[in-house]
Design an enzyme around this catalytic site. Sequence first.
Site, PDB file in Angstrom:
ATOM      1  N   HIS A   1      21.083  33.976  34.143  1.00 46.58           N
ATOM      2  CA  HIS A   1      21.884  35.185  34.395  1.00 46.58           C
ATOM      3  C   HIS A   1      21.718  36.182  33.246  1.00 46.58           C
ATOM      4  O   HIS A   1      21.605  37.392  33.461  1.00 46.58           O
ATOM      5  CB  HIS A   1      23.374  34.828  34.529  1.00 46.58           C
ATOM      6  CG  HIS A   1      23.713  33.966  35.706  1.00 46.58           C
ATOM      7  ND1 HIS A   1      24.481  32.835  35.613  1.00 46.58           N
ATOM      8  CD2 HIS A   1      23.379  34.087  37.023  1.00 46.58           C
ATOM      9  CE1 HIS A   1      24.627  32.287  36.823  1.00 46.58           C
ATOM     10  NE2 HIS A   1      23.954  33.024  37.684  1.00 46.58           N
TER      11      HIS A   1
ATOM     12  N   LYS B   1      37.857  28.514  48.140  1.00 48.54           N
ATOM     13  CA  LYS B   1      36.703  27.754  47.666  1.00 48.54           C
ATOM     14  C   LYS B   1      36.903  27.424  46.187  1.00 48.54           C
ATOM     15  O   LYS B   1      36.810  28.303  45.333  1.00 48.54           O
ATOM     16  CB  LYS B   1      35.421  28.587  47.864  1.00 48.54           C
ATOM     17  CG  LYS B   1      34.179  27.740  48.046  1.00 48.54           C
ATOM     18  CD  LYS B   1      33.007  28.600  48.469  1.00 48.54           C
ATOM     19  CE  LYS B   1      31.954  28.639  47.393  1.00 48.54           C
ATOM     20  NZ  LYS B   1      30.919  29.629  47.639  1.00 48.54           N
TER      21      LYS B   1
ATOM     22  N   ARG C   1      15.002  34.009  42.235  1.00 48.67           N
ATOM     23  CA  ARG C   1      14.201  32.920  41.662  1.00 48.67           C
ATOM     24  C   ARG C   1      13.076  32.508  42.588  1.00 48.67           C
ATOM     25  O   ARG C   1      11.945  32.316  42.172  1.00 48.67           O
ATOM     26  CB  ARG C   1      15.098  31.704  41.371  1.00 48.67           C
ATOM     27  CG  ARG C   1      16.003  31.890  40.190  1.00 48.67           C
ATOM     28  CD  ARG C   1      17.158  30.947  40.208  1.00 48.67           C
ATOM     29  NE  ARG C   1      18.057  31.278  41.299  1.00 48.67           N
ATOM     30  CZ  ARG C   1      19.250  30.763  41.469  1.00 48.67           C
ATOM     31  NH1 ARG C   1      19.688  29.843  40.638  1.00 48.67           N
ATOM     32  NH2 ARG C   1      20.011  31.143  42.464  1.00 48.67           N
TER      33      ARG C   1
ATOM     34  N   SER D   1      23.468  27.521  38.057  1.00 48.16           N
ATOM     35  CA  SER D   1      24.800  27.030  37.695  1.00 48.16           C
ATOM     36  C   SER D   1      24.997  25.623  38.249  1.00 48.16           C
ATOM     37  O   SER D   1      25.683  24.801  37.634  1.00 48.16           O
ATOM     38  CB  SER D   1      25.876  27.961  38.260  1.00 48.16           C
ATOM     39  OG  SER D   1      25.736  29.253  37.717  1.00 48.16           O
TER      40      SER D   1
HETATM   41  P1  ADP Z   1      26.042  33.507  43.908  1.00 47.86           P
HETATM   42  O1  ADP Z   1      26.934  32.337  44.219  1.00 47.86           O
HETATM   43  O2  ADP Z   1      26.651  34.812  44.284  1.00 47.86           O
HETATM   44  O3  ADP Z   1      24.611  33.375  44.343  1.00 47.86           O
HETATM   45  P2  ADP Z   1      25.269  32.893  41.194  1.00 47.86           P
HETATM   46  O4  ADP Z   1      26.203  32.853  40.030  1.00 47.86           O
HETATM   47  O5  ADP Z   1      24.662  31.592  41.601  1.00 47.86           O
HETATM   48  O6  ADP Z   1      26.086  33.593  42.330  1.00 47.86           O
HETATM   49  O7  ADP Z   1      24.107  33.919  40.895  1.00 47.86           O
HETATM   50  C1  ADP Z   1      24.350  35.276  40.617  1.00 47.86           C
HETATM   51  C2  ADP Z   1      23.038  36.032  40.688  1.00 47.86           C
HETATM   52  O8  ADP Z   1      22.163  35.586  39.660  1.00 47.86           O
HETATM   53  C3  ADP Z   1      22.272  35.822  41.984  1.00 47.86           C
HETATM   54  O9  ADP Z   1      21.618  37.018  42.300  1.00 47.86           O
HETATM   55  C4  ADP Z   1      21.279  34.751  41.640  1.00 47.86           C
HETATM   56  O10 ADP Z   1      20.132  34.814  42.464  1.00 47.86           O
HETATM   57  C5  ADP Z   1      20.950  35.137  40.220  1.00 47.86           C
HETATM   58  N1  ADP Z   1      20.462  34.023  39.415  1.00 47.86           N
HETATM   59  C6  ADP Z   1      21.042  32.816  39.209  1.00 47.86           C
HETATM   60  N2  ADP Z   1      20.307  32.046  38.392  1.00 47.86           N
HETATM   61  C7  ADP Z   1      19.219  32.791  38.060  1.00 47.86           C
HETATM   62  C8  ADP Z   1      18.050  32.559  37.253  1.00 47.86           C
HETATM   63  N3  ADP Z   1      17.872  31.400  36.645  1.00 47.86           N
HETATM   64  N4  ADP Z   1      17.163  33.544  37.153  1.00 47.86           N
HETATM   65  C9  ADP Z   1      17.347  34.723  37.803  1.00 47.86           C
HETATM   66  N5  ADP Z   1      18.399  35.007  38.590  1.00 47.86           N
HETATM   67  C10 ADP Z   1      19.325  34.055  38.715  1.00 47.86           C
END
Ligand code: ADP
Length: 157
Positions: A17, A41, A90, A128
């Site tokens: 992130h 959730k 990703r 995450s």
């Molecule tokens: P959500 O549940 O809304 O997908 P996340 O916290 O999992 O939320 O992810 C938030 C954003 O960050 C999303 O656009 C996700 O694709 C992006 N993201 C998560 N991990 C990575 C990573 N390792 N590299 C690039 N983008 C990422």
Amino acid sequence: MRTAIFPGSFDPFTIGHYDVLESALKLFDKVIIAVGYNSTKQGYFDPQTRVEIIRKATGHLSNVEVCSYTELTIDLCNRLGVEYIVRGLRTTTDFELESVIAQANKKMAPGVTTVFIPAGQEYSFISSTVVRDVLIHGGDASMFIPKGVDINNYMAG
Ligand code: ADP
């Protein structure tokens, strides 16, 4: 001034992130990281803790703000008067899911544009979910968390 919202669950915020955030700051004058949650959730960290972790990780960046929200992302954009949404990509699976959401958002809010930022190659496997699995099993997740944040100091909700 160009402002973007970077929405997500951020449960918790990772170096993946952070990498997307750094790229977004090259495009936008200000980025608002918005922790989205809904009360039905249950997450791993509660929303307030997720916000605290992000504030700790980004406190040195004057052009970053952090908030939480429960409404639709486009409603948050309209409420704050923001015209850009940043999402990280990703994999092709991310692209398939994200492009559908972006199209729906465009239909509902034509004035709001989604900008995709590809993951840095060294971060593309970080999620995450992986971090939570490591934490649940008592492993060391610090290598996946931005510098300055001691993830073990934060209690799961
Ligand atoms: P959500 O549940 O809304 O997908 P996340 O916290 O999992 O939320 O992810 C938030 C954003 O960050 C999303 O656009 C996700 O694709 C992006 N993201 C998560 N991990 C990575 C990573 N390792 N590299 C690039 N983008 C990422």
